[in-house]
Scaffold this motif. Structure first.
Motif, PDB file in Angstrom:
ATOM      1  N   GLY A 132       0.718  -1.199   0.276  1.00 58.69           N
ATOM      2  CA  GLY A 132      -0.102  -0.217   0.141  1.00 58.69           C
ATOM      3  C   GLY A 132       0.836   1.280   0.071  1.00 58.69           C
ATOM      4  N   GLN A 133       2.195   1.029   0.246  1.00 58.35           N
ATOM      5  CA  GLN A 133       3.084   2.467  -0.038  1.00 58.35           C
ATOM      6  C   GLN A 133       3.557   2.587  -1.348  1.00 58.35           C
ATOM      7  N   VAL A 134       3.633   3.799  -1.481  1.00 60.54           N
ATOM      8  CA  VAL A 134       4.182   4.312  -2.875  1.00 60.54           C
ATOM      9  C   VAL A 134       5.812   4.374  -2.803  1.00 60.54           C
ATOM     10  N   ALA A 135       6.626   3.753  -3.680  1.00 63.43           N
ATOM     11  CA  ALA A 135       7.993   3.830  -3.403  1.00 63.43           C
ATOM     12  C   ALA A 135       8.648   4.655  -4.623  1.00 63.43           C
ATOM     13  N   THR A 136       9.479   5.543  -4.262  1.00 64.44           N
ATOM     14  CA  THR A 136       9.902   6.620  -5.580  1.00 64.44           C
ATOM     15  C   THR A 136      11.180   6.880  -5.189  1.00 64.44           C
ATOM     16  N   GLU A 137      12.163   6.762  -6.274  1.00 64.94           N
ATOM     17  CA  GLU A 137      13.458   7.264  -6.346  1.00 64.94           C
ATOM     18  C   GLU A 137      14.015   7.966  -7.491  1.00 64.94           C
ATOM     19  N   LEU A 138      14.923   8.619  -7.323  1.00 61.19           N
ATOM     20  CA  LEU A 138      15.401   9.382  -8.359  1.00 61.19           C
ATOM     21  C   LEU A 138      16.648   8.805  -8.663  1.00 61.19           C
ATOM     22  N   THR A 139      16.967   8.464 -10.074  1.00 61.96           N
ATOM     23  CA  THR A 139      18.259   7.821 -10.389  1.00 61.96           C
ATOM     24  C   THR A 139      18.706   8.323 -11.925  1.00 61.96           C
ATOM     25  N   HIS A 140      20.149   8.228 -11.940  1.00 64.05           N
ATOM     26  CA  HIS A 140      20.757   8.435 -13.004  1.00 64.05           C
ATOM     27  C   HIS A 140      20.994   7.448 -13.801  1.00 64.05           C
ATOM     28  N   ARG A 141      20.554   7.571 -15.155  1.00 71.99           N
ATOM     29  CA  ARG A 141      20.800   6.205 -16.019  1.00 71.99           C
ATOM     30  C   ARG A 141      21.812   6.369 -17.227  1.00 71.99           C
TER      31      ARG A 141
END
Ligand code: ADP
Length: 480
Positions: A132-141
């Motif tokens: 039920g928890q949104v998981a977000t991350e910012l990454t460089h590809r």
């Protein structure tokens, strides 16, 4: 030398650089946090859109997907349909990739077909979204497989979002949002912030620099002024010392040189008085007597001046010899008794409790006694003068001279020991009776002997002068 400007420049430059770096980093951090929150909200909204529009058609397919092998899954006609619908929905958005998982963690759909059928059941983001928890991350590809194929060097916000249908989690949606242009914008703004802050601090630095430079100049000026005053004071002091030295030298030379002709006059007067140059009549004898008295006074005067000058110059060296204390009294009586008799004053002398011999300079001690008794006779019209030598304590002996004369007011007790100072004239008043040097010389001699002189007196009540001196070790041990 302490340089205010250098100190200011170094510290303020360091402070400004630190402030600029902190502001730049702080701004970037805030902006990126905002960006992630914004990206996550977008991804959640997108998932919601997906759930509303596409989920009803594909729910069944997703729910039954675990029964199919990866190959069967990839070849299912629903996949192509889903891809077309998704591409239509994502058109014009910055979304570069979308995946759909069922609750077992199976990749049921991906815009990258090679990923269909993969197992993500242990992925932390998937597990979080399934609960039920949104998981977000910012990454460089460095490279990324997007709808249109491989794209390179991108900053991507990825979110695992639960797919809700009627309030129940039915699957997990993974959305990749390409925020590279936004990050470039943040970088550009960050650069502008740093430039702006640097400019502002630069202006502030320039203003402060001029203020500090002005302050520094004032301080330097004051320091130079302080130094100038110090130099002037030092010069003035050196000149005063040189003048004092010169005065003392002249005083010493004059008093020394004057004594020789005066002694010669005295000698010739005495020879004339003794008829060595023929008989003298009464008139001539009276004149000779007057000359004799005056020259004796003059000799005494110059001897006193010479003493003062030599004491001031630190040139008086005391003898250290053994002497009999009572001899001091004998010599004193011989030289001064006629003077006391002349004024009908009783002169009593006594020595009690002293060792048979003491060590010191008997000539200078006699000089002290003679001066004190001479003063006592001078300032006493009737009564008695008592001279005593005694043991004042275990380590000291004393000589005291008391009179029944005019006395000295207590406020004068200190000043009478200053050179050239007399109670009645307050300053130097040279006369036949003295020049105000006697007590000054006594005080300096007593101190030279490691002793001291004090006075007890009241106006009209007579005076007592006491000179206290250390007993020499030899005499003390002789006694004990
Ligand atoms: P002088 O006797 O030549 O004036 P001194 O230094 O011996 O100089 O004494 C300083 C002054 O102290 C004297 O002028 C006098 O006023 C005062 N003084 C000293 N001895 C006595 C004394 N026994 N009684 C009263 N006054 C004294």
């Amino acid at each position: 030398m302490f340089r205010l400007i250098r100190y200011f420049s170094i510290t303020s430059l360091a402070a400004f650089v630190i402030v600029t770096i902190i502001l730049g980093v702080f701004y970037r951090q805030l902006a990126i946090n905002d960006l992630i929150v914004l990206g996550e909200n977008n991804n959640v909204a997108l998932t919601q859109t997906f759930a509303n529009s596409l989920w009803p058609d594909f729910e069944q397919f997703v729910m039954n997907a675990s029964d199919l092998s990866p190959e069967q899954l990839a070849e299912s006609p629903e996949i192509d349909q889903l891809r077309m619908d998704v591409l239509t929905q994502m058109n014009g958005l910055s979304i570069v990739k979308i995946k759909v998982y069922n609750l077992d963690g199976l990749t049921v759909f991906s815009t990258d077909p090679t990923q269909i059928g993969q197992d993500k059941s242990t992925n932390a983001g998937f597990l979080s979204a399934r609960s039920g928890q949104v998981a977000t991350e910012l990454t460089h590809r460095d490279s990324f497989s997007a709808f249109e194929g491989i794209i390179e060097n991108r900053d991507v916000i990825s979110s695992y979002v639960p797919i809700l249908s009627k309030g129940i989690i039915k699957g997990v949606f993974e959305v990749y949002d390409d925020v590279t242009p936004l990050l470039l914008l943040i970088q550009e703004t960050q650069r502008n912030v740093i430039i702006g802050v640097t400019l502002m601090l630069g202006i502030l630095y320039a203003v402060l620099f001029f203020i500090v430079r002005h302050g520094d100049r004032i301080i330097q000026q004051q320091r130079r002024e302080r130094e100038r005053v110090e130099e002037a004071l030092r010069l003035a002091r050196d000149e005063a010392l040189a003048a004092l030295h010169f005065k003392q030298q002249i005083l010493a030379n004059v008093s020394h040189d004057a004594r020789t002709p005066i002694t010669v006059i005295t000698l010739y007067t005495e020879m004339l008085q003794n008829h060595l140059y023929g008989p003298v009549n009464d008139k001539q004898r009276n004149a000779l007597d007057s000359i004799h008295v005056s020259t004796r006074q003059l000799l005494f005067f110059f001897t006193t001046l010479l003493d003062e000058a030599q004491l001031n110059a630190g040139k008086v060296v005391l003898r250290d010899t053994e002497f009999v204390p009572s001899d001091l009294l004998k010599n004193l009586e011989a030289s001064i008794k006629p003077m006391a008799d002349k004024k009908a004053l009783a002169l009593n002398t006594s020595a009690a409790g002293l060792p048979d011999t003491l060590r010191g300079d008997p000539d200078r001690l006699e000089q002290i006694l003679l001066n004190l008794v001479y003063n006592a006779i001078k300032f006493t019209d009737s009564g008695t003068i008592n001279v005593k030598l005694y043991l004042s304590d275990e380590h000291h002996w004393a000589l005291s001279v008391s009179d029944t004369g005019i006395g000295i007011a207590p406020e004068m007790h200190e000043r009478i020991f200053e050179a050239f100072w007399q109670v009645d004239g307050s300053t130097t008043r040279s006369s036949a009776t003295g020049v105000g040097l006697g007590l000054s010389i006594i005080k300096q001699l007593a101190e030279l002997m490691n002793g001291k002189v004090s006075v007890q007196s009241e106006l009209g009540q007579g005076s007592t002068f006491i000179v206290t001196l250390p007993l020499s070790g030899k005499n003390v041990s002789d006694e004990s």
